[in-house]
Motif scaffolding. Structure first.
Motif, PDB file in Angstrom:
ATOM      1  N   ASP A 168      71.615  69.226  50.846  1.00 41.55           N
ATOM      2  CA  ASP A 168      71.733  67.778  51.011  1.00 41.55           C
ATOM      3  C   ASP A 168      72.561  67.209  49.870  1.00 41.55           C
ATOM      4  O   ASP A 168      72.156  67.261  48.718  1.00 41.55           O
ATOM      5  N   TYR A 169      73.729  66.685  50.203  1.00 39.58           N
ATOM      6  CA  TYR A 169      74.602  66.059  49.214  1.00 39.58           C
ATOM      7  C   TYR A 169      74.720  64.552  49.436  1.00 39.58           C
ATOM      8  O   TYR A 169      75.651  63.925  48.958  1.00 39.58           O
ATOM      9  N   SER A 170      73.776  63.980  50.154  1.00 42.63           N
ATOM     10  CA  SER A 170      73.886  62.557  50.506  1.00 42.63           C
ATOM     11  C   SER A 170      74.008  61.656  49.273  1.00 42.63           C
ATOM     12  O   SER A 170      74.724  60.658  49.323  1.00 42.63           O
ATOM     13  N   ALA A 171      73.377  62.016  48.181  1.00 45.82           N
ATOM     14  CA  ALA A 171      73.456  61.182  46.979  1.00 45.82           C
ATOM     15  C   ALA A 171      74.869  61.166  46.394  1.00 45.82           C
ATOM     16  O   ALA A 171      75.278  60.183  45.768  1.00 45.82           O
ATOM     17  N   GLU A 172      75.628  62.251  46.614  1.00 46.33           N
ATOM     18  CA  GLU A 172      76.988  62.334  46.084  1.00 46.33           C
ATOM     19  C   GLU A 172      78.037  61.750  47.023  1.00 46.33           C
ATOM     20  O   GLU A 172      79.180  61.532  46.628  1.00 46.33           O
ATOM     21  N   LEU A 173      77.669  61.527  48.287  1.00 41.83           N
ATOM     22  CA  LEU A 173      78.624  61.027  49.272  1.00 41.83           C
ATOM     23  C   LEU A 173      78.650  59.501  49.232  1.00 41.83           C
ATOM     24  O   LEU A 173      78.173  58.825  50.131  1.00 41.83           O
ATOM     25  N   THR A 174      79.246  58.967  48.190  1.00 44.07           N
ATOM     26  CA  THR A 174      79.233  57.527  47.939  1.00 44.07           C
ATOM     27  C   THR A 174      80.388  56.784  48.606  1.00 44.07           C
ATOM     28  O   THR A 174      80.359  55.563  48.698  1.00 44.07           O
ATOM     29  N   ILE A 207      74.780  78.950  55.355  1.00 42.18           N
ATOM     30  CA  ILE A 207      74.319  77.736  54.706  1.00 42.18           C
ATOM     31  C   ILE A 207      74.913  76.547  55.444  1.00 42.18           C
ATOM     32  O   ILE A 207      76.084  76.548  55.789  1.00 42.18           O
ATOM     33  N   TYR A 208      74.100  75.524  55.638  1.00 44.90           N
ATOM     34  CA  TYR A 208      74.518  74.298  56.290  1.00 44.90           C
ATOM     35  C   TYR A 208      74.483  73.169  55.262  1.00 44.90           C
ATOM     36  O   TYR A 208      73.673  73.187  54.330  1.00 44.90           O
ATOM     37  N   TYR A 209      75.365  72.192  55.448  1.00 44.76           N
ATOM     38  CA  TYR A 209      75.466  71.071  54.530  1.00 44.76           C
ATOM     39  C   TYR A 209      75.292  69.781  55.315  1.00 44.76           C
ATOM     40  O   TYR A 209      75.995  69.557  56.298  1.00 44.76           O
ATOM     41  N   SER A 210      74.394  68.936  54.874  1.00 42.79           N
ATOM     42  CA  SER A 210      74.170  67.658  55.536  1.00 42.79           C
ATOM     43  C   SER A 210      75.171  66.633  55.011  1.00 42.79           C
ATOM     44  O   SER A 210      75.306  66.442  53.807  1.00 42.79           O
ATOM     45  N   LEU A 211      75.881  65.995  55.945  1.00 42.51           N
ATOM     46  CA  LEU A 211      76.828  64.930  55.604  1.00 42.51           C
ATOM     47  C   LEU A 211      76.258  63.564  55.955  1.00 42.51           C
ATOM     48  O   LEU A 211      76.951  62.560  55.867  1.00 42.51           O
ATOM     49  N   GLN A 212      74.993  63.535  56.329  1.00 38.63           N
ATOM     50  CA  GLN A 212      74.364  62.288  56.750  1.00 38.63           C
ATOM     51  C   GLN A 212      73.987  61.449  55.539  1.00 38.63           C
ATOM     52  O   GLN A 212      73.381  61.942  54.589  1.00 38.63           O
ATOM     53  N   VAL A 213      74.345  60.169  55.593  1.00 39.85           N
ATOM     54  CA  VAL A 213      73.957  59.223  54.547  1.00 39.85           C
ATOM     55  C   VAL A 213      73.224  58.055  55.200  1.00 39.85           C
ATOM     56  O   VAL A 213      73.313  57.855  56.405  1.00 39.85           O
ATOM     57  N   GLY A 214      72.497  57.321  54.403  1.00 36.53           N
ATOM     58  CA  GLY A 214      71.786  56.151  54.930  1.00 36.53           C
ATOM     59  C   GLY A 214      70.522  56.537  55.677  1.00 36.53           C
ATOM     60  O   GLY A 214      69.878  57.543  55.373  1.00 36.53           O
ATOM     61  N   ASP A 215      70.183  55.727  56.690  1.00 32.98           N
ATOM     62  CA  ASP A 215      68.963  55.946  57.458  1.00 32.98           C
ATOM     63  C   ASP A 215      68.935  57.362  58.031  1.00 32.98           C
ATOM     64  O   ASP A 215      69.910  57.820  58.631  1.00 32.98           O
ATOM     65  N   GLY A 216      67.841  58.040  57.842  1.00 32.83           N
ATOM     66  CA  GLY A 216      67.670  59.372  58.400  1.00 32.83           C
ATOM     67  C   GLY A 216      68.167  60.493  57.516  1.00 32.83           C
ATOM     68  O   GLY A 216      67.935  61.665  57.814  1.00 32.83           O
TER      69      GLY A 216
END
Length: 122
Positions: free
Chosen positions: A25-31, A1-10
């Motif tokens: 995708d945890y971008s919504a939680e990476l505030t 399993i891979y986890y995306s740490l990308q936030v913002g554009d893209g």
């Protein structure tokens, strides 16, 4: 399993991973950096580009692989595949401008070697 740490554009790219890839995708939680650090601390390996995530993972002492362009930022120095700033960081550099084939292939080869050593199926 891979986890995306990308936030913002893209960051929406994580919603459509390549076929067969499980990408969370945890971008919504990476505030903020604290939330990002908490997620990083639970990963086996961080693969990233020259970004805040690279420096955060490195500062946390996490195993981190960084893809660098041919003309990388001065902090990464030249002619080396490690970082004097972060003990568990490996640098994968472009050998020619714009050509990602070699560093990505080197990273993939290393990842496959590690997976084979743990008996992880492809």
């Amino acid at each position: 399993i891979y986890y995306s740490l990308q936030v913002g554009d893209g960051s929406d790219q994580a919603l459509d991973p390549p076929a067969g890839m499980v990408l969370r995708d945890y971008s919504a939680e990476l505030t903020d950096f604290a939330a990002t650090a908490a997620l990083i601390a639970n990963l086996d390996l961080v693969i990233t580009i020259d970004s805040a995530v690279a420096h955060l993972a490195g500062a946390l002492g996490m195993e981190t692989w960084v893809l660098l362009p041919y003309a990388a930022d001065w902090r990464w120095m030249t002619g080396r595949s490690d970082s004097p700033w972060y003990q568990r960081m490996q640098l994968f550099r472009q050998q020619t401008p714009g050509n990602w084939r070699m560093p990505v292939a080197a990273m993939l080869e290393r990842l496959q070697t590690i997976r084979a050593g743990y008996g992880v199926p492809r």
